[in-house]
Design an enzyme around this catalytic site. Sequence first.
Site, PDB file in Angstrom:
ATOM      1  N   LYS A 114      49.505 -51.196   0.595  1.00 38.76           N
ATOM      2  CA  LYS A 114      50.403 -50.387   1.590  1.00 38.76           C
ATOM      3  C   LYS A 114      51.243 -49.349   0.862  1.00 38.76           C
ATOM      4  O   LYS A 114      52.086 -50.014   0.279  1.00 38.76           O
ATOM      5  CB  LYS A 114      51.160 -51.248   2.512  1.00 38.76           C
ATOM      6  N   GLY A 120      62.304 -49.542  11.230  1.00 34.16           N
ATOM      7  CA  GLY A 120      63.627 -50.491  11.701  1.00 34.16           C
ATOM      8  C   GLY A 120      64.410 -49.714  12.682  1.00 34.16           C
ATOM      9  O   GLY A 120      65.606 -50.376  13.190  1.00 34.16           O
ATOM     10  N   ALA A 137      55.928 -48.227  11.596  1.00 37.44           N
ATOM     11  CA  ALA A 137      57.333 -47.962  11.466  1.00 37.44           C
ATOM     12  C   ALA A 137      57.803 -47.569  12.711  1.00 37.44           C
ATOM     13  O   ALA A 137      57.204 -46.488  13.359  1.00 37.44           O
ATOM     14  CB  ALA A 137      57.548 -47.071  10.284  1.00 37.44           C
ATOM     15  N   GLY A 138      59.027 -47.904  12.905  1.00 37.19           N
ATOM     16  CA  GLY A 138      59.901 -47.440  14.050  1.00 37.19           C
ATOM     17  C   GLY A 138      59.604 -47.530  15.487  1.00 37.19           C
ATOM     18  O   GLY A 138      60.143 -47.343  16.505  1.00 37.19           O
TER      19      GLY A 138
END
EC number: 2.8.1.10
Lengths: 266, 62
Positions: free
Chosen positions: A106, A167, A194-195
């Site tokens: 990743k 995050g 993400a998010g």
Amino acid sequence: MSLATGTADALSIYGEAISSRLLLGTSQYPSPDILRRSVEASGAEIVTVSLRRESSGDVKTGQHFFDLLKSFGARVLPNTAGCHTAREAITTAQMAREVFETDWIKLEVIANDDTLQPDVYGLVDAAEKLTRDGFKVLPYCTEDLSVAQRLVGAGCQVLMPWAAPIGSARGLMNPYGLKTLRAFYPDLPLIVDAGLGAPSHAALALEMGYDGVLINTAVAKAADSVAMAVAFAKAVEAGRIAYRSGIMPPRDMASPSSPVAGLALL
Amino acid sequence: MVNGEALATDATTLDSLCRELGFADAKIATALNGAFVPKTERITAELTDGDTVEILSPRQGG
């Protein structure tokens, strides 16, 4: 057979059939046991990991975590989190390949510490070099179509666009951009990374046709991580079933659901 | 420098340094001056004053 589980609807990543469309990060859990139970509850078949400095005073830290990972029975996806240049990311990927015994990576190249936004120039550079070196690259990227094209050109067979900063729990900040990317690459595995903060965010990504989501903080920092892992798993499955079932498009005006014909004249 | 800290050592190779630090059988990966050094090449990776060594191991990640 469920519309969203089993081999009939498996996600294919670099030729590997993955039944679960929920990928789970392993960081920030209250304890190793809660991590283990969360992974189990999520049904995730891919978990993300990292490399960090080993302390000479406690040489078994890495080994202990590696042993815990093996007990999950999940495929390990190492990341290059924290790298700010292509060179750092490439070296980290090479180290990860040896330690974790996988050519999956990743790929993260970070541009800014406040937003953890991908450095798309470094990302493309690193992706080109790593794919030439035999890596199977899963790049953490933005939803920018031109960057996606360059990553695909570099040999990436999966893209992992962000929903929002890592995050942040803000959900899908640019649904239009994500829809455009999905429409442009209808057959390329796309995983929102993400998010995402709530299971509804994950469901929405799957309803839009995204192939999967990667969740870490939202599960790890929940008051009950294990229960939240279940919630995300159910949301991902619901979103996938809804996408495959055909979601009705929105209308500007109302349309009665009860029959109009046969209305009484009162 | 080893993992960001100054270290005085008599080790002449990366392999001997890892052994000196107790990493002989540890699950680690190494880099010397920013370049990956595979496990099989540590024994021939010679150290000189001022080298920067990174010794990494598996950790949680997102």
